[in-house]
Design a protein around this motif. Structure first.
Motif, PDB file in Angstrom:
ATOM      1  N   GLN A  51       0.813  -1.217   0.000  1.00  0.00           N
ATOM      2  CA  GLN A  51       0.000   0.000   0.000  1.00  0.00           C
ATOM      3  C   GLN A  51       0.847   1.268   0.000  1.00  0.00           C
ATOM      4  O   GLN A  51       0.305   2.361  -0.141  1.00  0.00           O
ATOM      5  CB  GLN A  51      -0.920   0.028   1.226  1.00  0.00           C
ATOM      6  N   MET A  54       0.660   4.109  -2.592  1.00  0.00           N
ATOM      7  CA  MET A  54      -0.516   4.973  -2.600  1.00  0.00           C
ATOM      8  C   MET A  54      -0.229   6.337  -1.982  1.00  0.00           C
ATOM      9  O   MET A  54      -0.968   7.294  -2.212  1.00  0.00           O
ATOM     10  CB  MET A  54      -1.668   4.297  -1.853  1.00  0.00           C
ATOM     11  N   GLU A  76      -9.913   8.965  -2.416  1.00  0.00           N
ATOM     12  CA  GLU A  76     -10.767   7.806  -2.189  1.00  0.00           C
ATOM     13  C   GLU A  76     -12.149   8.097  -2.728  1.00  0.00           C
ATOM     14  O   GLU A  76     -12.788   9.079  -2.336  1.00  0.00           O
ATOM     15  CB  GLU A  76     -10.838   7.444  -0.706  1.00  0.00           C
ATOM     16  N   PHE A  85      -9.866   3.237  -4.442  1.00  0.00           N
ATOM     17  CA  PHE A  85      -8.685   4.098  -4.472  1.00  0.00           C
ATOM     18  C   PHE A  85      -8.465   4.552  -5.912  1.00  0.00           C
ATOM     19  O   PHE A  85      -8.288   3.732  -6.814  1.00  0.00           O
ATOM     20  CB  PHE A  85      -7.458   3.348  -3.959  1.00  0.00           C
ATOM     21  N   ARG A  86      -8.475   5.874  -6.115  1.00  0.00           N
ATOM     22  CA  ARG A  86      -8.396   6.451  -7.458  1.00  0.00           C
ATOM     23  C   ARG A  86      -7.190   7.380  -7.558  1.00  0.00           C
ATOM     24  O   ARG A  86      -6.985   8.231  -6.690  1.00  0.00           O
ATOM     25  CB  ARG A  86      -9.675   7.214  -7.769  1.00  0.00           C
ATOM     26  N   SER A 114      -8.141  -2.541 -11.206  1.00  0.00           N
ATOM     27  CA  SER A 114      -7.847  -3.832 -10.591  1.00  0.00           C
ATOM     28  C   SER A 114      -8.863  -4.870 -11.043  1.00  0.00           C
ATOM     29  O   SER A 114      -9.977  -4.528 -11.482  1.00  0.00           O
ATOM     30  CB  SER A 114      -7.878  -3.696  -9.070  1.00  0.00           C
ATOM     31  N   LEU A 146      -1.741  -4.145  -5.205  1.00  0.00           N
ATOM     32  CA  LEU A 146      -3.034  -4.369  -4.556  1.00  0.00           C
ATOM     33  C   LEU A 146      -2.849  -4.993  -3.179  1.00  0.00           C
ATOM     34  O   LEU A 146      -2.172  -6.027  -3.038  1.00  0.00           O
ATOM     35  CB  LEU A 146      -3.902  -5.289  -5.418  1.00  0.00           C
ATOM     36  N   SER A 151      -9.381  -5.593  -3.627  1.00  0.00           N
ATOM     37  CA  SER A 151      -9.102  -4.156  -3.692  1.00  0.00           C
ATOM     38  C   SER A 151      -9.707  -3.537  -4.948  1.00  0.00           C
ATOM     39  O   SER A 151      -9.588  -4.079  -6.047  1.00  0.00           O
ATOM     40  CB  SER A 151      -7.588  -3.900  -3.684  1.00  0.00           C
ATOM     41  N   THR A 153      -9.167  -0.532  -7.187  1.00  0.00           N
ATOM     42  CA  THR A 153      -8.125   0.456  -7.490  1.00  0.00           C
ATOM     43  C   THR A 153      -8.210   0.834  -8.957  1.00  0.00           C
ATOM     44  O   THR A 153      -8.387  -0.043  -9.815  1.00  0.00           O
ATOM     45  CB  THR A 153      -6.731  -0.111  -7.169  1.00  0.00           C
TER      46      THR A 153
END
Length: 751
Positions: A51, A54, A76, A85-86, A114, A146, A151, A153
């Motif tokens: 993570q 990120m 988010e 998660f963007r 993802s 991920l 997840s 994403t």
């Protein structure tokens, strides 16, 4: 001696073979659970590691070589209570850094997602999710980026001008590999919520080890008395103490080695099952559940050595003297000093309430050592408590069975307590774990409940909170909401009302509410009437000054009357829009279609509903609930197996004394009552102490770590605990019929 010891191990007939199989199975189960526990802790570390990317832009990393800059903006998003998660990216040149899991950056008008998000996109109408992402799906985010197979994403490509204009966008030259020490709510992943789960999982993992080790130790002591007699005979014909030590160690080590090897197989079989347990709210990748070389080597070498040491200690009287078996002198009674570790462990946990460690490693060390001391205290102090209880009962009873059982317990309380030690530890671990996790769920679950009316609302507010100014404009404001966007929103099935909160440059209506100053926005009263959960205007007012946090925090205050301000609705319409507040019928399609409309038209804003604020916290709560279930489903069965093995082993070891009593006229029912009381008294007395100590330890941990008061664990805990104790008494009762078979006249003969 080793070949001779190996022949003895397997040449003792069915009894020796049954003992070998039982010890092997016990060690295999224990090793499998032990390795799975280590793997779960390691998996959480690997999840946190994946993570870290990120937090690019927040970690302050710099490239080691000249590269093109990458414009980066992370946020988010949400869909139906699940976090998405963007990341928006735009490269200034071909050498810009690329996040893990991607072979290249998506071009403007493309995005990569993802696997879990791609499935959700296929299963969800485009108006509820896919329309938020401009362009086309151009690839897949790989597992390296991920935290979980679940997840959600997405990495969205854009032009430099598009991404640079987003609030919070920053230019980076490398992808983050660490989480900044000052990471707060603006960070993502491990810097926010990994430490608390890792702390609790580490403490619980340490706690789970003890029942497993007790189970292994109990199994390796099977038929200790009959083995003592055999080894004593060997001593009488000339075997040396060293040779007896080798024989006893080899017998236990063979089963322990076989059980350890089988335990690695049990661990391999359990990996897919453990991976599906959402400790963090999401599943693990199976590949994350790995062992370090030190852990694998430690278990592979440590368990057989521990089994050999247990056998050596169990048979130490034979090693000292071949007459040790026949003499059977009453051991010295345990002393009250045995309670010192228990008191010290509780004192350490109490000290942490006053002096709370500031670092996660300090907290893990402090709490883990405190809980380990308490568990050691229960094991070390258990014989003294058993002796004290037996003496107290003996003074107040005149029944033959009670007198015999209590005198035997008072003379050898260590043996009596050893049979129930695993169950006592299991009750402590279960009580402490369920008490901690149940309280967390009660405290945070109540706080996340939300008002029913507010849970039907959606707020679209700036990505950057506060009043940051960019190029002379307040960050995140919208010049106006077009009639087209308003018409799209009203056309959504389930739409009920919408209000626009306008910027208040003159601070009209600025007041205090209690001890908190209001940050007012201006709302037309005709629109405020469409969202009554926020409050209402004074009679006859056209525009009101409403606390902005009443919208942003999604709070309900339908009875509050907001002050009118001296400005006309027409003038308000000319002011920039700070945020949009809409209400629906509460259905997921209505909420998500509105969210998509706002996200597509206002990329500098983020649309949230009440459940979104709680989604990450709910994932933690779900993970803690799963952890409590794992503890309940592992410790009590392990302890029950250990109790059954201990009681049967005790009967086997005492077959000759019981046979002699039957020959002298003692009825079988009397002997059954003696055995039952010998096992039940330590179980009930020390179990009560373990439960009380578990609650006390949980209360101290909660007060120190989270500032919570211990909450009642609820009917499920009491039901399971009562079932565990009753089942344990049933296990004891189920072994009593064996007395008839093993105490016949043939068992009383010499030899």
């Amino acid at each position: 001696m080793i070949p001779f010891s190996l022949r003895l191990t397997v040449s003792g007939g069915r009894e020796a073979l049954a003992r070998l199989v039982t010890i092997t199975a016990a060690v295999a189960i224990g090793v499998g659970l032990l390795l799975s526990t280590f793997a779960a802790v390691n998996a959480l570390d690997r999840v946190n590691d994946r993570q870290r990317w990120m937090n690019t832009g927040a970690a302050g990393a710099t490239a080691t070589a000249p590269v093109d800059r990458l414009w980066w903006e992370a946020r988010e998003d949400y869909h139906d209570g699940r976090s998405v998660f963007r990341v928006e990216v735009a490269a200034e040149g071909p050498t810009a850094p690329v996040p893990p899991g991607l072979t290249g950056l998506p071009a403007p008008g493309e995005y990569v997602a993802s696997p879990a998000l791609q499935k959700l996109l296929r299963d969800t109408p485009a108006a509820e999710l896919a329309d938020r992402f401009p362009g086309r799906l151009a690839g897949t985010v790989g597992d390296a980026a991920l935290p979980s197979p679940d997840s959600l994403t997405v990495v969205v490509g854009g032009t430099v001008d598009e991404v640079r204009a987003l609030p919070g966008a920053t230019a980076v030259t490398s992808i983050a590999t660490t989480v900044p020490a000052e990471c707060d709510h603006a960070c993502f992943g491990a810097g926010v919520h990994g430490d608390s789960m890792l702390l609790i999982l580490t403490v619980v993992a340490g706690a789970l080890i003890f029942p497993v080790l007790v189970f292994i130790g109990t199994a390796t002591r099977l038929s200790a008395a009959s083995r003592e007699q055999r080894f004593a005979a060997m001593r009488l014909v000339g075997a040396t103490p060293g040779q007896i030590s080798v024989v006893s160690a080899v017998e236990s080590a063979v089963a322990a080695v076989a059980g350890t090897l089988a335990g690695f197989g049990v661990y391999s079989a359990l990996r897919p099952l453990v991976a599906d347990v959402p400790f963090t709210g999401d599943r693990f990748f199976v590949t994350d559940l790995g062992l370090s070389p030190a852990q694998a080597a430690g278990v592979a070498l440590g368990v057989p050595l521990a089994a050999a040491a247990a056998a050596r200690l169990a048979l130490r009287r034979v090693v000292v003297s071949p007459l040790g078996v026949s003499r059977r002198v009453t051991p010295k009674p345990p002393r009250a000093w045995r309670l010192i570790p228990l008191v010290a462990g509780l004192a350490e946990l109490g000290y942490l309430v006053v002096r709370h460690p500031s670092t996660t490693s300090g907290q893990s060390a402090g709490y883990l050592s405190g809980f380990v001391l308490v568990m050691l205290g229960l094991v070390i102090g258990g014989p003294w408590l058993t002796m004290a209880a037996a003496r107290a009962v003996a003074r107040r009873t005149s029944r033959p069975a009670s007198l015999i059982a209590m005198r035997r317990l008072a003379d050898d309380p260590k043996t009596g307590f050893r049979a129930v030690a695993g169950l006592v530890l299991a009750l402590f671990v279960t009580t402490a774990t369920v008490g901690i996790i149940g309280t967390i769920n009660a405290e945070r679950g109540t706080a996340l409940g939300g008002d029913a009316l507010v849970r039907k609302a959606i707020v679209d507010d700036p990505l950057l909170a506060g009043d940051s100014v960019i190029n002379g404009d307040v960050a995140g404001t919208i010049p106006a909401v077009s009639a087209d966007v308003a018409a799209q929103a009203r056309a959504v099935p389930g739409f009920e009302g919408m209000a626009l909160a306008h910027e208040n440059p003159a601070r009209l209506g600025a007041v205090r509410r209690g001890d908190r100053p209001l940050v007012p926005v201006l709302v037309r009263c005709s629109e405020l009437a469409q969202i009554p959960m926020v409050g209402h205007c004074a009679p006859g007012a056209a525009v009101a000054a409403v606390d902005r946090f009443q919208f942003v925090d999604l709070q309900s205050d339908s009875g509050h009357e907001w002050p009118a301000v001296p400005i006309s609705p027409e003038e308000v319409d000319k002011l920039p829009v700070r945020l949009i507040y809409a209400t629906t019928d509460g259905s997921t399609p209505a909420m998500e279609r509105l969210r998509t409309i706002f996200s597509r038209n206002y990329p500098t804003h983020v649309a949230r509903v009440a459940d979104d604020w709680a989604s990450e916290a709910q994932k933690k709560l779900q993970g803690w609930r799963q952890l409590a279930n794992v503890v309940l489903l592992t410790t009590l069965p392990i302890a029950g197996c250990g109790l059954a093995v201990s009681v049967v082993a005790g009967l086997s070891d005492r077959r000759r004394p019981f046979a002699m009593l039957r020959l002298t006229g003692a009825p079988l029912r009397l002997l059954q009552r003696v055995v039952g009381l010998e096992s039940a008294l330590p179980l009930l007395v020390v179990a009560a102490l373990a439960i009380g100590t578990g609650f006390a330890s949980a209360a101290l941990f909660l007060r120190s770590q989270m500032g919570y008061d211990l909450a009642s664990p609820g009917a499920l805990y009491y039901g399971l605990t009562s079932f565990g104790i009753v089942a344990s008494l049933g296990i004891i009762a189920s072994t009593l019929p064996l007395l008839r078979r093993i105490t016949g006249p043939e068992a009383a003969r010499n030899g």
